[in-house]
Design a protein around this motif. Structure first.
Motif, short mmCIF file in Angstrom:
data_model
loop_
_atom_site.label_atom_id
_atom_site.label_comp_id
_atom_site.label_asym_id
_atom_site.label_seq_id
_atom_site.Cartn_x
_atom_site.Cartn_y
_atom_site.Cartn_z
N VAL A 133 0.82 -1.21 0.00
CA VAL A 133 0.00 0.00 0.00
C VAL A 133 0.86 1.27 0.00
O VAL A 133 0.63 2.19 -0.79
N TYR A 134 1.87 1.33 0.89
CA TYR A 134 2.60 2.59 1.06
C TYR A 134 3.89 2.67 0.24
O TYR A 134 4.25 3.74 -0.23
N LEU A 135 4.60 1.57 0.09
CA LEU A 135 5.84 1.65 -0.68
C LEU A 135 5.59 1.56 -2.18
O LEU A 135 6.21 2.26 -2.96
N HIS A 136 4.66 0.67 -2.57
CA HIS A 136 4.38 0.49 -4.01
C HIS A 136 3.21 1.36 -4.46
O HIS A 136 2.95 1.44 -5.66
N GLY A 137 2.49 1.99 -3.53
CA GLY A 137 1.41 2.90 -3.89
C GLY A 137 0.20 2.21 -4.50
O GLY A 137 -0.52 2.82 -5.28
N ARG A 138 -0.06 0.99 -4.13
CA ARG A 138 -1.19 0.25 -4.68
C ARG A 138 -2.44 0.49 -3.84
O ARG A 138 -2.36 0.68 -2.63
N ASN A 139 -3.60 0.44 -4.51
CA ASN A 139 -4.85 0.53 -3.76
C ASN A 139 -5.18 -0.85 -3.18
O ASN A 139 -4.43 -1.82 -3.36
N LEU A 140 -6.30 -0.95 -2.48
CA LEU A 140 -6.63 -2.19 -1.77
C LEU A 140 -6.83 -3.35 -2.74
O LEU A 140 -6.39 -4.49 -2.47
N ASP A 141 -7.49 -3.12 -3.86
CA ASP A 141 -7.70 -4.19 -4.84
C ASP A 141 -6.37 -4.68 -5.41
O ASP A 141 -6.15 -5.89 -5.54
N GLU A 142 -5.49 -3.75 -5.76
CA GLU A 142 -4.20 -4.13 -6.33
C GLU A 142 -3.35 -4.87 -5.30
O GLU A 142 -2.67 -5.84 -5.62
#
Length: 173
Positions: A133-142
């Motif tokens: 979530v925080y390092l790769h910047g992905r949303n919850l689905d990703e």
């Protein structure tokens, strides 16, 4: 200097000395009142005595008051100084030279060490969710797709991971 010149110089000096003895205090009080500065007033009195020394005939001619002439000279010198001061651009106080502000990276290093230590205290599952979530910047689905878990699990792991991380960082302070 010949004898006549020497005698005249001593007479002029005695005359200025006598003028200062008799009128020096009055000149100083008047100049101090005009300038509100004792040191500047002393300079004005000195300049007045120099003018008196250059024009001894004014002091000895018996026409008019010597004190009146001296105080007029004091006033004129003060006026000249004020005009000269006003004619120049106003002086600006020099600021002490400041050293360039160099960003101290010590705080960033300390924060980084604290965060790494706090991340190390998390479980593997919690740390993996925060990385997604925080390092790769992905949303919850990703993040859920990347981790192979349901979206709700990512959401709850994220909540508990942040809480555990906060507790670990507060304990490190």
């Amino acid at each position: 200097m010949d004898r006549t010149g020497d005698r005249r110089a001593r007479a002029d000096e005695a005359l200025v000395h006598a003028v200062y003895s008799e009128h020096g205090r009055a000149m100083l009080v008047y100049a101090t009142r005009l300038l509100d500065d004792r040191a500047a007033a002393e300079d004005v009195v000195q300049e007045t005595l120099i003018r008196a020394w250059r024009h001894p005939d004014v002091l000895t001619n018996g026409r008019g008051s010597v004190r009146g002439w001296l105080l007029t000279v004091v006033r004129n010198i003060v006026i000249d100084r004020v005009r000269a001061r006003d004619a120049r651009p106003r002086e600006v106080a020099e600021e002490p030279e400041r050293p360039p502000v160099a960003r101290d990276h010590a705080d960033a290093v300390a924060a980084s060490v604290t965060v790494h230590a706090a991340l190390g205290s998390l479980s593997d599952e919690h740390r993996a969710v925060l990385e997604q979530v925080y390092l790769h910047g992905r949303n919850l689905d990703e993040a859920a797709a990347a981790l192979g878990v349901p979206k709700g699990t990512v959401k709850s792991r994220s909540f508990y991971a942040l809480r555990a991380l906060r507790s670990a960082m507060e304990a490190a302070r």
